[in-house]
Design a protein around this motif. Structure first.
Motif, PDB file in Angstrom:
ATOM      1  N   THR A 137       0.826  -1.200   0.000  1.00 25.87           N
ATOM      2  CA  THR A 137       0.000   0.000   0.000  1.00 25.87           C
ATOM      3  C   THR A 137       0.860   1.251   0.000  1.00 25.87           C
ATOM      4  OG1 THR A 137      -0.122   0.108   2.426  1.00 25.87           O
ATOM      5  CG2 THR A 137      -1.867  -1.122   1.290  1.00 25.87           C
ATOM      6  N   ILE A 138       0.301   2.300  -0.573  1.00 24.86           N
ATOM      7  CA  ILE A 138       0.835   3.651  -0.386  1.00 24.86           C
ATOM      8  C   ILE A 138      -0.320   4.554   0.015  1.00 24.86           C
ATOM      9  CG2 ILE A 138       2.822   3.482  -1.933  1.00 24.86           C
ATOM     10  CD1 ILE A 138       1.141   4.964  -4.056  1.00 24.86           C
ATOM     11  N   GLU A 139      -0.013   5.563   0.836  1.00 25.67           N
ATOM     12  CA  GLU A 139      -0.973   6.615   1.147  1.00 25.67           C
ATOM     13  C   GLU A 139      -0.344   7.939   0.755  1.00 25.67           C
ATOM     14  OE1 GLU A 139      -3.967   8.239   4.668  1.00 25.67           O
ATOM     15  OE2 GLU A 139      -2.319   6.872   5.189  1.00 25.67           O
ATOM     16  N   TRP A 156       4.516   3.910   2.721  1.00 24.27           N
ATOM     17  CA  TRP A 156       4.658   2.822   1.753  1.00 24.27           C
ATOM     18  C   TRP A 156       4.936   1.556   2.553  1.00 24.27           C
ATOM     19  CZ3 TRP A 156       9.770   1.634  -1.207  1.00 24.27           C
ATOM     20  CH2 TRP A 156       9.599   0.483  -1.990  1.00 24.27           C
ATOM     21  N   ARG A 157       3.982   0.628   2.515  1.00 21.03           N
ATOM     22  CA  ARG A 157       4.121  -0.647   3.200  1.00 21.03           C
ATOM     23  C   ARG A 157       4.107  -1.766   2.160  1.00 21.03           C
ATOM     24  NH1 ARG A 157       3.337  -1.213   8.536  1.00 21.03           N
ATOM     25  NH2 ARG A 157       2.401  -3.274   8.237  1.00 21.03           N
ATOM     26  N   ALA A 158       5.029  -2.703   2.317  1.00 23.90           N
ATOM     27  CA  ALA A 158       5.136  -3.791   1.346  1.00 23.90           C
ATOM     28  C   ALA A 158       5.781  -4.997   2.016  1.00 23.90           C
ATOM     29  CB  ALA A 158       5.958  -3.348   0.134  1.00 23.90           C
ATOM     30  N   PRO A 159       5.633  -6.181   1.417  1.00 21.28           N
ATOM     31  CA  PRO A 159       6.286  -7.369   1.975  1.00 21.28           C
ATOM     32  C   PRO A 159       7.807  -7.254   1.903  1.00 21.28           C
ATOM     33  CG  PRO A 159       4.566  -7.972   0.400  1.00 21.28           C
ATOM     34  CD  PRO A 159       4.797  -6.506   0.250  1.00 21.28           C
ATOM     35  N   PHE A 160       8.458  -7.589   3.027  1.00 23.09           N
ATOM     36  CA  PHE A 160       9.921  -7.654   3.083  1.00 23.09           C
ATOM     37  C   PHE A 160      10.292  -8.787   4.034  1.00 23.09           C
ATOM     38  CE2 PHE A 160      14.037  -6.349   4.994  1.00 23.09           C
ATOM     39  CZ  PHE A 160      14.804  -6.385   3.837  1.00 23.09           C
ATOM     40  N   LYS A 161      10.969  -9.785   3.523  1.00 23.39           N
ATOM     41  CA  LYS A 161      11.367 -10.956   4.316  1.00 23.39           C
ATOM     42  C   LYS A 161      10.146 -11.606   4.977  1.00 23.39           C
ATOM     43  CE  LYS A 161      15.264 -10.667   6.592  1.00 23.39           C
ATOM     44  NZ  LYS A 161      16.357 -10.189   7.478  1.00 23.39           N
ATOM     45  N   GLY A 162       9.062 -11.669   4.195  1.00 25.74           N
ATOM     46  CA  GLY A 162       7.879 -12.376   4.647  1.00 25.74           C
ATOM     47  C   GLY A 162       6.924 -11.594   5.517  1.00 25.74           C
ATOM     48  N   VAL A 163       7.236 -10.335   5.797  1.00 26.25           N
ATOM     49  CA  VAL A 163       6.392  -9.520   6.689  1.00 26.25           C
ATOM     50  C   VAL A 163       6.106  -8.182   6.009  1.00 26.25           C
ATOM     51  CG1 VAL A 163       6.237  -8.394   8.935  1.00 26.25           C
ATOM     52  CG2 VAL A 163       7.403 -10.609   8.733  1.00 26.25           C
ATOM     53  N   HIS A 164       4.851  -7.714   6.097  1.00 27.97           N
ATOM     54  CA  HIS A 164       4.536  -6.375   5.619  1.00 27.97           C
ATOM     55  C   HIS A 164       5.105  -5.348   6.592  1.00 27.97           C
ATOM     56  CE1 HIS A 164       1.807  -8.131   2.705  1.00 27.97           C
ATOM     57  NE2 HIS A 164       1.592  -6.933   2.210  1.00 27.97           N
TER      58      HIS A 164
END
Length: 332
Positions: free
Chosen positions: A32-34, A45-53
């Motif tokens: 997501t972005i807001e 900006w939230r995104a998957p990184f190493k299996g975690v958002h």
């Protein structure tokens, strides 16, 4: 809240206090972005990184925080980035003195579109692996005494399965040549790291910009301190910067990449741009001291309006359009 759906992507109306925002979610990954309509400012900006958002940028967290403009977090810096010598510039024989955009600013810095409302032009939602938001803004002759020129401006934020891509475009819709250049002021962070102290930084620059006590580049060739190879810090512990690097070296695909990685896993972020200069600032406290690092892609160096060696980068002819492309790719 209202929601628009298309292919698995969603667009939601949000808010930061009284400030309207747009929240885009990518169907394929849940990233997501807001973006605040004011300043077309990226808030998160939230995104998957190493299996975690997780959060990959540090943005303003309240309306009061936004109004303070502390750190100019993720701001769009236009029509100039950073500073002007003596708060003025001379263009085609005329000298203009530029005021501060807001009393919250410590000095005249980073243009004058960060606190203005932009127009939301729409969202692209049909592809679940790619979605985008576009905002526009107009500058017209007579609007600013210190900038008597006319421009149509647009910014497009694109979420993909691998990262966040941004394009900033502007067209001279007036009758005379004008000076313009863009910069972005993102603060990057990696989920799982309270600070960036244990991360590796690499900047592919062959010159550091030498600046005076006002953080304005020295005159002429004295502004460029040549180096033979990339700037590399195995970790950022004890490393402090408020500096710019120029003469950036692109990879074989023509893209310039500054990297912020975990030294052991080689995972992290590639901050990319298609040309220009990059600034590194380590002095922020967002959300904690050294909790995020500003890696700023800019089209030209600070005070470019006043530099003959940079005039070709900022001069825009009538009807001419310029596009600057940049963003961040997740290495995971």
């Amino acid at each position: 809240m209202s929601r628009t759906e298309g292919a698995l992507n969603t667009l939601t109306e949000g808010s930061l206090g009284s400030l309207p925002t747009k929240i885009l979610q990518l169907g394929a990954t849940g990233a997501t972005i807001e973006v605040a309509v004011k300043g077309a400012t990226l808030l998160s900006w939230r995104a998957p990184f190493k299996g975690v958002h997780g959060d990959l940028v540090a943005g303003f967290v309240s309306e009061e925080d936004f109004d303070s403009q502390a750190g100019m977090r993720n701001g769009l810096l236009f029509p100039f980035a950073n500073r002007l010598r003596n708060n003025e510039y001379t263009w085609d024989g005329v000298t203009y003195t530029v005021p501060k955009q807001t009393e919250a600013d410590p000095e005249v810095i980073h243009g004058f579109v960060r606190l203005n409302d932009w127009v939301f032009e729409g969202a692209e939602l049909d592809n679940p692996e790619q979605a985008a938001l576009t905002f526009s803004y107009e500058i017209r002759e007579g609007q600013y005494d210190w900038y008597p020129f006319s421009l149509d401006v647009a910014v497009r934020f694109e979420l993909t399965t691998s990262g966040l891509n941004v394009s900033f475009s502007y067209r001279n819709v007036g009758d005379v040549d004008l000076p313009a250049g863009f910069g972005w002021h993102p603060y990057f962070r990696l989920p799982g790291h309270e600070t960036f102290n244990d991360l590796e930084l690499k900047v592919p620059g062959r010159a550091r910009i030498a600046m005076d006590e006002h953080l304005v580049p020295l005159a002429g060739d004295d502004a460029y301190i040549e180096r033979e190879d990339d700037l590399v810090h195995a970790t950022m512990e004890g490393v402090d910067y408020d500096d710019a690097w120029d003469r950036l070296v692109a990879d074989e695909d023509g893209i310039i990449r500054t990297t912020l990685l975990e030294p052991d896993t080689r995972k992290g972020l590639e901050i990319w741009q298609d040309r220009g200069t990059v600034l590194i600032y380590t002095g922020g406290s967002f959300p904690v001291p050294r909790g995020s690092i500003a890696i700023e892609p800019v089209e030209s160096t600070t005070d470019a309006f006043n530099r003959p060696d940079r005039e070709h980068e900022v001069r825009l002819l009538p009807s001419q359009e310029r596009v600057f492309r940049f963003g961040a790719t997740i290495v995971d």
